[in-house]
Design an enzyme around this catalytic site. Structure first.
Site, mmCIF file in Angstrom:
data_model
loop_
_atom_site.group_PDB
_atom_site.id
_atom_site.type_symbol
_atom_site.label_atom_id
_atom_site.label_comp_id
_atom_site.label_asym_id
_atom_site.label_seq_id
_atom_site.Cartn_x
_atom_site.Cartn_y
_atom_site.Cartn_z
ATOM 1 C CB VAL A 55 -6.061 24.269 33.200
ATOM 2 C CG1 VAL A 55 -5.152 25.163 34.466
ATOM 3 C CG2 VAL A 55 -6.187 22.712 34.017
ATOM 4 N NE ARG A 100 -7.696 17.331 20.971
ATOM 5 C CZ ARG A 100 -6.913 16.678 22.643
ATOM 6 N NH1 ARG A 100 -6.528 15.320 22.610
ATOM 7 N NH2 ARG A 100 -7.802 16.588 23.360
ATOM 8 C CE LYS A 137 -2.225 16.064 37.678
ATOM 9 N NZ LYS A 137 -2.942 16.973 37.162
ATOM 10 C CD GLU A 153 2.751 26.320 44.530
ATOM 11 O OE1 GLU A 153 2.014 25.369 45.054
ATOM 12 O OE2 GLU A 153 3.187 26.741 44.525
ATOM 13 C CB VAL A 197 1.474 19.360 43.910
ATOM 14 C CG1 VAL A 197 1.649 18.702 45.604
ATOM 15 C CG2 VAL A 197 2.704 18.894 43.003
ATOM 16 C CD GLU A 247 -5.495 14.786 35.498
ATOM 17 O OE1 GLU A 247 -4.761 14.738 34.831
ATOM 18 O OE2 GLU A 247 -5.561 15.485 36.339
ATOM 19 C CG ASP A 249 -3.348 12.759 38.948
ATOM 20 O OD1 ASP A 249 -3.599 13.662 38.370
ATOM 21 O OD2 ASP A 249 -4.445 13.280 40.500
ATOM 22 C CE LYS A 256 -2.820 16.186 41.448
ATOM 23 N NZ LYS A 256 -3.834 16.072 42.210
HETATM 24 P P1 NAP Z 1 -8.012 19.241 28.962
HETATM 25 O O1 NAP Z 1 -9.547 20.191 29.972
HETATM 26 O O2 NAP Z 1 -8.490 17.750 28.684
HETATM 27 O O3 NAP Z 1 -7.441 20.277 28.136
HETATM 28 C C1 NAP Z 1 -6.690 19.719 27.228
HETATM 29 C C2 NAP Z 1 -6.281 21.065 25.838
HETATM 30 O O4 NAP Z 1 -5.418 20.139 25.540
HETATM 31 C C3 NAP Z 1 -7.204 21.006 25.442
HETATM 32 O O5 NAP Z 1 -7.950 22.158 25.199
HETATM 33 C C4 NAP Z 1 -6.957 20.013 24.078
HETATM 34 O O6 NAP Z 1 -7.778 20.418 23.098
HETATM 35 C C5 NAP Z 1 -5.136 20.420 24.333
HETATM 36 N N1 NAP Z 1 -4.382 19.033 24.217
HETATM 37 C C6 NAP Z 1 -4.819 18.312 24.438
HETATM 38 N N2 NAP Z 1 -3.941 17.073 23.263
HETATM 39 C C7 NAP Z 1 -3.229 18.722 22.424
HETATM 40 C C8 NAP Z 1 -2.371 18.073 21.120
HETATM 41 N N3 NAP Z 1 -1.917 17.286 20.759
HETATM 42 N N4 NAP Z 1 -2.395 19.716 20.619
HETATM 43 C C9 NAP Z 1 -2.435 20.116 21.116
HETATM 44 N N5 NAP Z 1 -3.324 20.435 22.470
HETATM 45 C C10 NAP Z 1 -3.621 19.780 22.543
HETATM 46 O O7 NAP Z 1 -7.419 19.276 30.041
HETATM 47 P P2 NAP Z 1 -7.299 20.193 31.873
HETATM 48 O O8 NAP Z 1 -8.550 19.320 32.876
HETATM 49 O O9 NAP Z 1 -7.642 21.596 30.893
HETATM 50 O O10 NAP Z 1 -6.054 19.561 32.299
HETATM 51 C C11 NAP Z 1 -4.611 19.715 31.402
HETATM 52 C C12 NAP Z 1 -3.656 19.777 32.327
HETATM 53 O O11 NAP Z 1 -3.768 20.142 33.568
HETATM 54 C C13 NAP Z 1 -3.086 18.082 33.006
HETATM 55 O O12 NAP Z 1 -1.763 18.114 32.828
HETATM 56 C C14 NAP Z 1 -4.193 18.330 34.246
HETATM 57 O O13 NAP Z 1 -2.998 16.438 34.519
HETATM 58 C C15 NAP Z 1 -3.499 19.339 34.513
HETATM 59 N N6 NAP Z 1 -3.781 19.547 35.787
HETATM 60 C C16 NAP Z 1 -5.722 19.972 36.120
HETATM 61 C C17 NAP Z 1 -6.545 19.614 36.819
HETATM 62 C C18 NAP Z 1 -7.855 20.588 36.916
HETATM 63 O O14 NAP Z 1 -8.863 20.171 37.279
HETATM 64 N N7 NAP Z 1 -8.280 20.327 35.714
HETATM 65 C C19 NAP Z 1 -5.719 20.280 37.756
HETATM 66 C C20 NAP Z 1 -4.286 20.453 38.142
HETATM 67 C C21 NAP Z 1 -3.318 19.905 36.811
HETATM 68 P P3 NAP Z 1 -9.069 20.523 22.650
HETATM 69 O O15 NAP Z 1 -9.504 21.523 23.573
HETATM 70 O O16 NAP Z 1 -8.765 21.422 21.153
HETATM 71 O O17 NAP Z 1 -9.263 19.658 22.732
HETATM 72 N N1 HSE Z 2 -7.931 15.085 38.568
HETATM 73 C C1 HSE Z 2 -6.454 15.636 39.899
HETATM 74 C C2 HSE Z 2 -7.551 15.780 40.847
HETATM 75 C C3 HSE Z 2 -6.746 17.892 38.746
HETATM 76 O O1 HSE Z 2 -8.810 15.447 41.309
HETATM 77 O O2 HSE Z 2 -6.795 16.419 42.264
HETATM 78 C C4 HSE Z 2 -5.826 18.424 40.062
HETATM 79 O O3 HSE Z 2 -4.329 17.906 39.861
#
Ligand code: NAP
Ligand code: HSE
Length: 427
Positions: free
Chosen positions: A15, A46, A107, A131, A134, A192, A203, A207
């Site tokens: 994201v 990180r 969420k 936004e 969810v 996730e 998850d 939502k």
């Molecule tokens: P992701 O790809 O795993 O990215 C997480 C990011 O957070 C990475 O850049 C990681 O750093 C960083 N991070 C994790 N722990 C950290 C810490 N302790 N200190 C500093 N940075 C840290 O996750 P994502 O899919 O982007 O999702 C992020 C959020 O959006 C979550 O809450 C998820 O539920 C929500 N979300 C995701 C989606 C989706 O489709 N992916 C949709 C809706 C909502 P590194 O890269 O350096 O490891």
């Molecule tokens: N893991 C979640 C999904 C990301 O598959 O719907 C979006 O919130």
């Protein structure tokens, strides 16, 4: 044009990288729509050296997301790290304490800490927006808090986890195994960090609890959501459902019942020809019913880089325009705290049993169902599959408490070789 809105991004994964791309690609468009420019000032993740497919050289780096949230040159923190506690919660709270707006896609964090964070944000006079948390790219929070603000909401339901819908529909389409399709969903950035949150229904339940709070003027009560995941759904269940004209969906329903707020997230059978039944891949669909508007339906991609970053940036644009609203549609200290509804409505159920192939087993099972007033509508026994005789039953409408008592008794039979699967049939 006014001063730029200066933003910081905590998390540069799927994201976070998507947000950087939008800001870099659409700077002029965002400025025109917001009436001021939106500038990334600082970032944190990180690893400082990981290649994220975007140029980050112009932004200040912080190893510690809490330090990021404290920076004097930041007006708004975007939290896209994830995790219900830990650094995500710490940096959001720090930002709010320091009078900065927050936009989050998290969420899990809001489902647990949403009420206290909303109070904190509203006391500080800043926005806390979610936004993207969810239904991915679907502007459903905006629909509830703005477009439908004149309605008493009677029901919110829908498919709210892209990973699960992807797994269920791709398994059906290709016959591929559950584990292979889950791996694809992870590679595509849908799942996730711990995919058990997706397939376990948590998850989507996070939502649903946020939508229920917003729709019914209630405090977020994730602890009151009845949750079942899709882990025990097999290709055979998907095929049996298809034979009967249904598809299996992880479906969430929230409605205000007489004895409290009903919130459930469970795999259900829905008619294959219905809009929910036709939902493919990573798509989500949310249906909202209002007392004046009637039924409204929202559909779109529920996960992935572009859709989620799009939803985050829509919130950023609103804040840049000066829009600061109560977090859950009305001031947090006016939100009610309803009980969980205990009953739930009656429904037909699809039941699958694995039985040892012995005389009298079917009679015993039917008699237990009968004693609990669970009436059989359809039944089909399949050939012994080498381990067990699979039996599928469709019931007439029944209450879940009675069905659960019957299933507990059946599970205790020595002839019952695995815990029964029970899926509600949603008409
Ligand atoms: P992701 O790809 O795993 O990215 C997480 C990011 O957070 C990475 O850049 C990681 O750093 C960083 N991070 C994790 N722990 C950290 C810490 N302790 N200190 C500093 N940075 C840290 O996750 P994502 O899919 O982007 O999702 C992020 C959020 O959006 C979550 O809450 C998820 O539920 C929500 N979300 C995701 C989606 C989706 O489709 N992916 C949709 C809706 C909502 P590194 O890269 O350096 O490891
Ligand atoms: N893991 C979640 C999904 C990301 O598959 O719907 C979006 O919130």
């Amino acid at each position: 044009m006014s001063e730029p809105l200066r933003i910081a991004i905590a998390g540069l994964g799927t994201v976070g990288a998507g947000i950087v791309k939008i800001v870099q690609q659409h700077g002029a468009l965002l400025a025109a729509r917001a009436g001021r420019s939106v500038e990334i000032v600082a970032i944190s993740a990180r690893s400082r050296t990981k290649d994220r497919g975007v140029d980050l050289a112009a932004y200040a780096w912080e190893d510690d997301p809490v330090a990021l949230a404290r920076r004097d040159d930041v007006d708004l923190l975007i939290e896209v790290m994830g995790g219900e506690d830990g650094p995500a919660k710490a940096c959001v709270e720090t930002a709010l304490q320091n009078g900065k707006h927050v936009v989050t896609a998290n969420k899990a964090m809001l489902a647990i800490h949403g009420q206290e964070m909303a109070i904190q944000a509203e006391r500080a006079g800043v926005a806390l927006r979610y936004e993207a948390a969810v239904a991915g790219g679907i502007p459903i929070v905006k629909a509830l808090t703005e477009g439908l603000a004149a309605n008493g909401i009677t029901r919110v339901m829908g498919v709210m986890n892209g990973t699960c819908n992807y797994i269920l529909t791709v398994m059906e389409e290709t016959g591929a195994s559950y584990n292979d399709v889950l791996k694809d969903a992870q590679d595509l950035g849908y799942a996730e960090a711990d995919p058990a949150a997706d397939v376990g229904g948590f998850d989507a339940a996070h939502k649903l609890s946020l939508l229920a709070a917003t729709a019914f003027g209630a405090q977020v009560r994730f602890d009151n959501v009845v949750i079942e995941g899709i882990e025990r759904i097999t290709l055979a269940d998907i095929e049996n459902a298809a034979d009967m004209g249904y598809r299996i969906k992880l479906l969430g329903v929230a409605r205000m019942a007489q004895d409290g707020l009903e919130q459930r997230m469970q795999p259900c059978l829905v008619p294959a020809a219905s809009p929910l039944g036709q939902l493919e891949g990573v798509s989500n669909m949310v249906v909202v019913e209002g007392d004046h508007v009637g039924q409204t339906v929202y559909q779109g991609p529920g996960a992935g880089e572009g859709p989620t970053a799009s939803a985050v940036m829509a919130d950023v644009v609103d804040i840049a325009r000066g829009l600061v609203m109560p977090v859950f549609g009305q001031p947090a200290d006016t939100l009610a705290r309803p009980n969980a509804s205990s009953a739930g409505s009656d429904a037909r159920y699809y039941l699958r049993f694995s039985l040892s192939d012995q005389p009298g087993v079917l009679a015993e099972l039917a008699s237990i169902l009968g004693r609990h007033d669970v009436s059989i509508n359809r039944m089909r026994q399949y050939d012994h599959d080498g381990q067990a005789a699979p039996l599928v039953i469709v019931t007439h409408a029944t209450g879940r408490p009675a069905l659960d008592l019957a299933l507990a008794e059946i599970s205790a039979l020595s002839a019952c070789l695995a815990a029964p699967v029970a899926l509600r049939i949603e008409s």
